[in-house]
Design a protein around this motif. Sequence first.
Motif, PDB file in Angstrom:
ATOM      1  N   SER A   1     -42.443 -28.860 -57.316  1.00  0.00           N
ATOM      2  CA  SER A   1     -42.697 -27.524 -56.488  1.00  0.00           C
ATOM      3  C   SER A   1     -43.583 -27.948 -55.288  1.00  0.00           C
ATOM      4  CB  SER A   1     -43.548 -26.704 -57.276  1.00  0.00           C
ATOM      5  OG  SER A   1     -44.844 -26.822 -57.584  1.00  0.00           O
ATOM      6  N   VAL A   2     -42.967 -27.231 -54.045  1.00  0.00           N
ATOM      7  CA  VAL A   2     -43.967 -27.332 -52.796  1.00  0.00           C
ATOM      8  C   VAL A   2     -44.253 -26.138 -52.179  1.00  0.00           C
ATOM      9  CG1 VAL A   2     -43.285 -29.843 -52.441  1.00  0.00           C
ATOM     10  CG2 VAL A   2     -41.908 -27.812 -51.599  1.00  0.00           C
ATOM     11  N   SER A   3     -45.134 -25.720 -51.464  1.00  0.00           N
ATOM     12  CA  SER A   3     -45.309 -24.698 -50.418  1.00  0.00           C
ATOM     13  C   SER A   3     -46.153 -25.247 -49.440  1.00  0.00           C
ATOM     14  CB  SER A   3     -46.139 -23.547 -51.324  1.00  0.00           C
ATOM     15  OG  SER A   3     -46.278 -22.709 -50.454  1.00  0.00           O
ATOM     16  N   ILE A   4     -45.369 -25.468 -48.217  1.00  0.00           N
ATOM     17  CA  ILE A   4     -45.960 -26.187 -46.843  1.00  0.00           C
ATOM     18  C   ILE A   4     -45.244 -25.537 -46.000  1.00  0.00           C
ATOM     19  CG2 ILE A   4     -46.123 -28.490 -45.789  1.00  0.00           C
ATOM     20  CD1 ILE A   4     -45.909 -29.746 -48.391  1.00  0.00           C
ATOM     21  N   GLY A   5     -46.217 -24.858 -44.816  1.00  0.00           N
ATOM     22  CA  GLY A   5     -45.672 -24.459 -43.814  1.00  0.00           C
ATOM     23  C   GLY A   5     -45.998 -25.185 -42.453  1.00  0.00           C
ATOM     24  N   ILE A   6     -45.085 -25.345 -41.596  1.00  0.00           N
ATOM     25  CA  ILE A   6     -45.220 -26.394 -40.498  1.00  0.00           C
ATOM     26  C   ILE A   6     -44.874 -25.604 -39.328  1.00  0.00           C
ATOM     27  CG2 ILE A   6     -44.308 -28.456 -39.343  1.00  0.00           C
ATOM     28  CD1 ILE A   6     -43.468 -29.288 -41.919  1.00  0.00           C
ATOM     29  N   ARG A   7     -45.730 -25.430 -38.251  1.00  0.00           N
ATOM     30  CA  ARG A   7     -45.660 -24.754 -36.941  1.00  0.00           C
ATOM     31  C   ARG A   7     -45.118 -25.512 -35.975  1.00  0.00           C
ATOM     32  NH1 ARG A   7     -50.491 -21.774 -34.814  1.00  0.00           N
ATOM     33  NH2 ARG A   7     -48.974 -20.897 -33.533  1.00  0.00           N
ATOM     34  N   GLY A   8     -43.887 -25.155 -35.476  1.00  0.00           N
ATOM     35  CA  GLY A   8     -43.361 -25.893 -34.315  1.00  0.00           C
ATOM     36  C   GLY A   8     -43.494 -25.514 -32.999  1.00  0.00           C
ATOM     37  N   PRO A   9     -43.400 -26.629 -32.177  1.00  0.00           N
ATOM     38  CA  PRO A   9     -43.753 -26.232 -30.772  1.00  0.00           C
ATOM     39  C   PRO A   9     -42.923 -25.715 -29.632  1.00  0.00           C
ATOM     40  CG  PRO A   9     -43.165 -28.558 -31.003  1.00  0.00           C
ATOM     41  CD  PRO A   9     -43.209 -28.063 -32.271  1.00  0.00           C
ATOM     42  N   VAL A  10     -41.673 -25.495 -30.261  1.00  0.00           N
ATOM     43  CA  VAL A  10     -40.700 -24.828 -29.490  1.00  0.00           C
ATOM     44  C   VAL A  10     -40.760 -23.340 -29.835  1.00  0.00           C
ATOM     45  CG1 VAL A  10     -38.141 -24.754 -28.732  1.00  0.00           C
ATOM     46  CG2 VAL A  10     -39.406 -27.029 -29.124  1.00  0.00           C
ATOM     47  N   SER A  11     -40.941 -22.671 -29.084  1.00  0.00           N
ATOM     48  CA  SER A  11     -40.874 -21.255 -29.199  1.00  0.00           C
ATOM     49  C   SER A  11     -39.904 -20.383 -28.277  1.00  0.00           C
ATOM     50  CB  SER A  11     -42.173 -20.336 -29.224  1.00  0.00           C
ATOM     51  OG  SER A  11     -42.614 -20.625 -27.742  1.00  0.00           O
ATOM     52  N   ILE A  12     -38.930 -19.416 -29.031  1.00  0.00           N
ATOM     53  CA  ILE A  12     -37.881 -18.967 -28.351  1.00  0.00           C
ATOM     54  C   ILE A  12     -37.953 -17.286 -28.437  1.00  0.00           C
ATOM     55  CG2 ILE A  12     -35.530 -18.649 -28.144  1.00  0.00           C
ATOM     56  CD1 ILE A  12     -35.235 -21.539 -28.503  1.00  0.00           C
TER      57      ILE A  12
ATOM     58  N   PHE B   1     -41.505 -25.165 -46.205  1.00  0.00           N
ATOM     59  CA  PHE B   1     -41.003 -25.473 -47.470  1.00  0.00           C
ATOM     60  C   PHE B   1     -41.557 -25.047 -48.633  1.00  0.00           C
ATOM     61  CE2 PHE B   1     -40.516 -28.671 -44.191  1.00  0.00           C
ATOM     62  CZ  PHE B   1     -39.373 -29.363 -44.466  1.00  0.00           C
ATOM     63  N   ALA B   2     -40.828 -24.166 -49.053  1.00  0.00           N
ATOM     64  CA  ALA B   2     -41.281 -23.357 -50.330  1.00  0.00           C
ATOM     65  C   ALA B   2     -40.326 -23.299 -51.565  1.00  0.00           C
ATOM     66  CB  ALA B   2     -41.672 -21.846 -50.251  1.00  0.00           C
ATOM     67  N   PHE B   3     -40.448 -24.429 -52.409  1.00  0.00           N
ATOM     68  CA  PHE B   3     -39.702 -24.592 -53.445  1.00  0.00           C
ATOM     69  C   PHE B   3     -40.290 -24.302 -54.810  1.00  0.00           C
ATOM     70  CE2 PHE B   3     -38.027 -27.505 -50.224  1.00  0.00           C
ATOM     71  CZ  PHE B   3     -37.061 -26.647 -49.550  1.00  0.00           C
ATOM     72  N   LYS B   4     -39.486 -23.855 -55.652  1.00  0.00           N
ATOM     73  CA  LYS B   4     -40.083 -23.495 -57.236  1.00  0.00           C
ATOM     74  C   LYS B   4     -40.160 -24.891 -57.823  1.00  0.00           C
ATOM     75  CE  LYS B   4     -38.104 -18.882 -57.425  1.00  0.00           C
ATOM     76  NZ  LYS B   4     -36.905 -18.394 -58.374  1.00  0.00           N
ATOM     77  N   LYS B   5     -40.994 -25.119 -58.701  1.00  0.00           N
ATOM     78  CA  LYS B   5     -41.115 -26.131 -59.653  1.00  0.00           C
ATOM     79  C   LYS B   5     -39.870 -26.494 -60.292  1.00  0.00           C
ATOM     80  CE  LYS B   5     -44.741 -26.460 -62.225  1.00  0.00           C
ATOM     81  NZ  LYS B   5     -45.732 -26.032 -63.176  1.00  0.00           N
TER      82      LYS B   5
ATOM     83  N   GLU C   1     -36.383 -39.478 -50.886  1.00  0.00           N
ATOM     84  CA  GLU C   1     -37.189 -39.848 -51.961  1.00  0.00           C
ATOM     85  C   GLU C   1     -38.629 -39.977 -51.426  1.00  0.00           C
ATOM     86  OE1 GLU C   1     -36.811 -40.510 -54.962  1.00  0.00           O
ATOM     87  OE2 GLU C   1     -34.909 -39.756 -55.043  1.00  0.00           O
ATOM     88  N   GLU C   2     -38.782 -40.373 -50.123  1.00  0.00           N
ATOM     89  CA  GLU C   2     -40.038 -40.711 -49.564  1.00  0.00           C
ATOM     90  C   GLU C   2     -40.855 -39.083 -49.390  1.00  0.00           C
ATOM     91  OE1 GLU C   2     -40.022 -42.319 -45.804  1.00  0.00           O
ATOM     92  OE2 GLU C   2     -42.135 -42.882 -45.642  1.00  0.00           O
ATOM     93  N   LEU C   3     -39.927 -38.241 -49.039  1.00  0.00           N
ATOM     94  CA  LEU C   3     -40.518 -36.777 -49.033  1.00  0.00           C
ATOM     95  C   LEU C   3     -40.938 -36.378 -50.556  1.00  0.00           C
ATOM     96  CD1 LEU C   3     -40.906 -34.769 -46.771  1.00  0.00           C
ATOM     97  CD2 LEU C   3     -38.824 -33.730 -47.544  1.00  0.00           C
ATOM     98  N   LYS C   4     -40.159 -36.638 -51.522  1.00  0.00           N
ATOM     99  CA  LYS C   4     -40.216 -36.056 -52.780  1.00  0.00           C
ATOM    100  C   LYS C   4     -41.316 -36.688 -53.342  1.00  0.00           C
ATOM    101  CE  LYS C   4     -37.176 -35.394 -56.875  1.00  0.00           C
ATOM    102  NZ  LYS C   4     -35.999 -35.954 -57.577  1.00  0.00           N
ATOM    103  N   LYS C   5     -41.789 -38.058 -53.137  1.00  0.00           N
ATOM    104  CA  LYS C   5     -42.964 -38.528 -53.607  1.00  0.00           C
ATOM    105  C   LYS C   5     -44.445 -38.073 -53.193  1.00  0.00           C
ATOM    106  CE  LYS C   5     -40.647 -42.984 -54.463  1.00  0.00           C
ATOM    107  NZ  LYS C   5     -40.382 -44.389 -54.048  1.00  0.00           N
ATOM    108  N   SER C   6     -44.177 -37.646 -51.890  1.00  0.00           N
ATOM    109  CA  SER C   6     -45.254 -36.922 -51.312  1.00  0.00           C
ATOM    110  C   SER C   6     -45.534 -35.349 -51.652  1.00  0.00           C
ATOM    111  CB  SER C   6     -45.071 -37.156 -49.878  1.00  0.00           C
ATOM    112  OG  SER C   6     -44.958 -38.637 -49.344  1.00  0.00           O
ATOM    113  N   SER C   7     -44.756 -34.864 -52.477  1.00  0.00           N
ATOM    114  CA  SER C   7     -45.316 -33.325 -52.543  1.00  0.00           C
ATOM    115  C   SER C   7     -46.532 -33.002 -52.939  1.00  0.00           C
ATOM    116  CB  SER C   7     -44.299 -32.903 -53.816  1.00  0.00           C
ATOM    117  OG  SER C   7     -44.262 -33.762 -54.857  1.00  0.00           O
ATOM    118  N   LYS C   8     -47.234 -33.722 -53.311  1.00  0.00           N
ATOM    119  CA  LYS C   8     -48.987 -33.480 -53.712  1.00  0.00           C
ATOM    120  C   LYS C   8     -49.661 -33.707 -52.510  1.00  0.00           C
ATOM    121  CE  LYS C   8     -47.672 -32.658 -57.882  1.00  0.00           C
ATOM    122  NZ  LYS C   8     -47.373 -31.195 -58.327  1.00  0.00           N
TER     123      LYS C   8
END
Length: 286
Positions: free
Chosen positions: A124-135, A114-118, A84-91
């Motif tokens: 709807s959201v379109s958010i990219g997060i880069r992580g520190p662990v590369s393999i 995070f790329a989900f249709k409306k 719920e906390e994540l859903k409320k922050s989609s904007k």
Amino acid sequence: MSNFENKIDFAVVISVKNANPNGDPLNGNRPRENYDGFGEISDVCIKRKIRNRFQDMDQAIFVQSDERRTDGFRSLKDRADGCEELKKSSKDKEQYAKIACEKWIDVRSFGQVFAFKKGGDDNSVSIGIRGPVSIHSAVSISPIEISSMQITKSVNGETGKDPDKKSPDTMGMKHRVEFGAYVIYGSINTQLATKTGFNQEDSELVKKALITLFENDCSSARPDGSMEVCKLYWWKHNSKIGQYSSAKVHRTLRIAPTIEMPKDINDYNITHETLDGLAPEIYDGI
């Protein structure tokens, strides 16, 4: 929680014996190999195994495979909407990313798109997060030999109108690597760790996951005992940026076959060069 302050590089030496470490669906599920005949295991496959180990350690995972689903959600969108906390922050993209990183260790480790249709409530959201662990994708030290076996299914899948009538046998193929030694290289970046909230305790979990990478991973293609973590090399730098580049650190690991056709990990000579001020921690797999 301790801040992640020191860059880390790592290398994992693994062995494969009579198993298919990573089938290629575009090539009849044969073990992956490059054009020079060296075996490969994709980084996606390795991250999946690390995620599975995180789950075994009771850590919250966003990308759960269907057979290891622990929260009942059937898709990534359902899982995201279930928070719920994540859903409320989609904007608010920054807040959305912050909450996702706090909640799921694989998001703050590997990043996530995070790329989900409306939906019906405009979520709807379109958010990219880069992580520190590369393999890196793992590559075998020597060319691999792949053997194939034809298998037969000679049992009825369903009871027909005549229960005594046997359905025609179906044929299939099973492929395996006779023996291969592979190396996984990776690193943990401090700058991206700061952005996702990846901390020192998380890096210890990554280390533990790598040491136990193939626990609870058995299948008909990879029976227990067919894949093994032989050595983990863990270089912890003395600063955020590190004393040396990851490429230079990874090159210090030297693995050379001692015979023409290695059939065992003991047929390789594994050594490393110690860089000034940077000695690796070395662990055996369990």
